[in-house]
Enzyme design. Structure first.
Site, PDB file in Angstrom:
ATOM      1  N   ASP A  13      -4.885 -69.562  35.891  1.00  0.00           N
ATOM      2  CA  ASP A  13      -5.519 -68.929  34.735  1.00  0.00           C
ATOM      3  C   ASP A  13      -7.024 -68.755  34.962  1.00  0.00           C
ATOM      4  O   ASP A  13      -7.642 -69.517  35.705  1.00  0.00           O
ATOM      5  CB  ASP A  13      -5.258 -69.810  33.505  1.00  0.00           C
ATOM      6  CG  ASP A  13      -5.436 -69.041  32.207  1.00  0.00           C
ATOM      7  OD1 ASP A  13      -5.612 -67.812  32.252  1.00  0.00           O
ATOM      8  OD2 ASP A  13      -5.408 -69.683  31.144  1.00  0.00           O
ATOM      9  N   ARG A  26     -11.832 -56.955  34.920  1.00  0.00           N
ATOM     10  CA  ARG A  26     -10.833 -58.030  35.020  1.00  0.00           C
ATOM     11  C   ARG A  26     -10.045 -57.961  36.336  1.00  0.00           C
ATOM     12  O   ARG A  26      -9.678 -58.982  36.908  1.00  0.00           O
ATOM     13  CB  ARG A  26      -9.852 -57.951  33.835  1.00  0.00           C
ATOM     14  CG  ARG A  26     -10.487 -58.259  32.491  1.00  0.00           C
ATOM     15  CD  ARG A  26      -9.452 -58.097  31.364  1.00  0.00           C
ATOM     16  NE  ARG A  26      -8.266 -58.900  31.619  1.00  0.00           N
ATOM     17  CZ  ARG A  26      -8.175 -60.206  31.359  1.00  0.00           C
ATOM     18  NH1 ARG A  26      -9.181 -60.847  30.836  1.00  0.00           N
ATOM     19  NH2 ARG A  26      -7.063 -60.854  31.626  1.00  0.00           N
ATOM     20  N   ASN A  61       3.274 -60.819  30.150  1.00  0.00           N
ATOM     21  CA  ASN A  61       2.104 -60.088  30.668  1.00  0.00           C
ATOM     22  C   ASN A  61       2.217 -58.558  30.549  1.00  0.00           C
ATOM     23  O   ASN A  61       1.221 -57.842  30.669  1.00  0.00           O
ATOM     24  CB  ASN A  61       1.820 -60.455  32.138  1.00  0.00           C
ATOM     25  CG  ASN A  61       1.191 -61.825  32.308  1.00  0.00           C
ATOM     26  OD1 ASN A  61       1.361 -62.482  33.322  1.00  0.00           O
ATOM     27  ND2 ASN A  61       0.429 -62.276  31.311  1.00  0.00           N
ATOM     28  N   ARG A  64      -0.271 -56.474  28.364  1.00  0.00           N
ATOM     29  CA  ARG A  64      -1.685 -56.259  28.739  1.00  0.00           C
ATOM     30  C   ARG A  64      -1.954 -54.757  28.897  1.00  0.00           C
ATOM     31  O   ARG A  64      -1.013 -53.975  29.030  1.00  0.00           O
ATOM     32  CB  ARG A  64      -1.987 -56.984  30.044  1.00  0.00           C
ATOM     33  CG  ARG A  64      -1.924 -58.475  29.854  1.00  0.00           C
ATOM     34  CD  ARG A  64      -2.457 -59.212  31.036  1.00  0.00           C
ATOM     35  NE  ARG A  64      -2.478 -60.635  30.708  1.00  0.00           N
ATOM     36  CZ  ARG A  64      -3.277 -61.525  31.248  1.00  0.00           C
ATOM     37  NH1 ARG A  64      -4.132 -61.152  32.170  1.00  0.00           N
ATOM     38  NH2 ARG A  64      -3.241 -62.779  30.886  1.00  0.00           N
TER      39      ARG A  64
HETATM   40  C1  FPP Z   1      -4.132 -65.292  34.428  1.00  0.00           C
HETATM   41  O1  FPP Z   1      -5.510 -65.078  34.293  1.00  0.00           O
HETATM   42  C2  FPP Z   1      -3.675 -64.674  35.653  1.00  0.00           C
HETATM   43  C3  FPP Z   1      -2.695 -63.728  35.747  1.00  0.00           C
HETATM   44  C4  FPP Z   1      -1.968 -63.212  34.593  1.00  0.00           C
HETATM   45  C5  FPP Z   1      -2.358 -63.125  37.026  1.00  0.00           C
HETATM   46  C6  FPP Z   1      -2.403 -64.095  38.164  1.00  0.00           C
HETATM   47  C7  FPP Z   1      -2.255 -63.384  39.427  1.00  0.00           C
HETATM   48  C8  FPP Z   1      -2.916 -63.707  40.554  1.00  0.00           C
HETATM   49  C9  FPP Z   1      -3.858 -64.829  40.668  1.00  0.00           C
HETATM   50  C10 FPP Z   1      -2.687 -62.922  41.780  1.00  0.00           C
HETATM   51  C11 FPP Z   1      -1.314 -63.171  42.300  1.00  0.00           C
HETATM   52  C12 FPP Z   1      -1.182 -62.722  43.657  1.00  0.00           C
HETATM   53  C13 FPP Z   1      -0.079 -62.197  44.190  1.00  0.00           C
HETATM   54  C14 FPP Z   1      -0.049 -61.978  45.622  1.00  0.00           C
HETATM   55  C15 FPP Z   1       1.100 -61.800  43.427  1.00  0.00           C
HETATM   56  P1  FPP Z   1      -6.012 -64.225  33.057  1.00  0.00           P
HETATM   57  O2  FPP Z   1      -6.102 -62.805  33.442  1.00  0.00           O
HETATM   58  O3  FPP Z   1      -5.152 -64.506  31.860  1.00  0.00           O
HETATM   59  O4  FPP Z   1      -7.455 -64.820  32.855  1.00  0.00           O
HETATM   60  P2  FPP Z   1      -8.224 -64.946  31.468  1.00  0.00           P
HETATM   61  O5  FPP Z   1      -7.469 -65.971  30.660  1.00  0.00           O
HETATM   62  O6  FPP Z   1      -9.556 -65.409  31.897  1.00  0.00           O
HETATM   63  O7  FPP Z   1      -8.234 -63.589  30.831  1.00  0.00           O
END
Ligand code: FPP
Length: 233
Positions: A13, A26, A61, A64
């Site tokens: 996260d 983002r 997700n 989004r």
């Molecule tokens: C949550 O952070 C993260 C995600 C929903 C996506 C996670 C994906 C990756 C780290 C990349 C994965 C890589 C591969 C190769 C599939 P958020 O966007 O909710 O962060 P925030 O809470 O700060 O908005």
């Protein structure tokens, strides 16, 4: 590492907030987050972790903004293009849980090809949860077991916890020992609800893109100082 958890699960996260802090979109946070997947996977494999399950895209997700979803769909291609060779060199096997049929065909092909090409590797399993939701997973398991009862393969009174575990998408993996969530939120967000029944939890304020191998080792040290009792004394 005196007692390395066999199965570690991570809720990665904080990509969006990390990017915002840097004045970037983002998507830049997700990109940086994907680079960190490489760092932590290599480190976990060296430490002797057997399975590393990463929450990369949840069933929630999809709501989004379309642009962000599109970017997340493209990220596996970018990631495996850059790092598959290194994953191979490190003997890491790629795996997936979740319903990837909902993904665009090219994303699906990239994921399936990474699984196929690393199939014979014997090191750590790098398991991506993609379009994954734990309640959905448990619902599907219930349906499968109900089918077995309907067709007479199984008696209702014989259904046990093992049967349920075996019908989950993680069937071939051990239960999670250690669950890490980065970036300050303290919730499970529909991640591996059944498999986390006896896991130790670790929440850190560090955002996923800043969660370095040193932070990861620090977390495992905390795990090593916990006393797991599984309901006993
Ligand atoms: C949550 O952070 C993260 C995600 C929903 C996506 C996670 C994906 C990756 C780290 C990349 C994965 C890589 C591969 C190769 C599939 P958020 O966007 O909710 O962060 P925030 O809470 O700060 O908005």
């Amino acid at each position: 590492m005196e007692r390395c958890p066999k199965h570690i699960a991570i809720i990665m996260d904080g990509n969006g907030r990390w990017a915002k802090k840097q004045g970037k979109p983002r998507t830049a946070g997700h990109y940086k987050g994907s680079e960190n997947v490489r760092e932590i996977a290599i480190c976990a494999n060296r430490l002797g972790v057997e399975v590393l399950t990463l929450y990369a895209f949840s069933t929630e997700n999809w709501i989004r903004p379309q642009e962000e979803v599109n970017y997340l769909m493209k990220l596996p291609a970018v990631f495996f293009e850059r790092y598959l060779k290194e994953l191979m060199e490190n003997n890491i096997r790629v795996s997936m849980i979740g319903e990837i049929d909902a993904f665009p065909l090219d994303t699906r092909n990239v994921l399936l090809s990474a699984i196929e090409r690393t199939r014979n590797n014997t090191g750590m399993v790098l398991n991506f949860a993609m379009n994954y939701g734990s309640r959905r997973e448990i619902t599907l398991a219930c349906r499968e077991i109900a089918e077995e009862v309907k067709s007479g393969i199984k008696q209702i009174d014989d259904i046990n916890e093992d049967d349920i575990s075996k019908h989950l998408m993680t069937a071939i993996y051990p239960d999670v020992d250690f669950m890490i969530r980065t970036s300050g939120e303290c919730r499970l967000s529909n991640f591996l609800l059944w498999q986390l029944a006896y896991a130790e939890f670790y929440f850190t304020d560090v955002a996923w893109p800043d969660f370095t191998p040193d932070e990861f080792k620090k977390a495992i040290e905390v795990y090593n100082n916990r006393h797991r009792r599984y309901g006993g004394l």
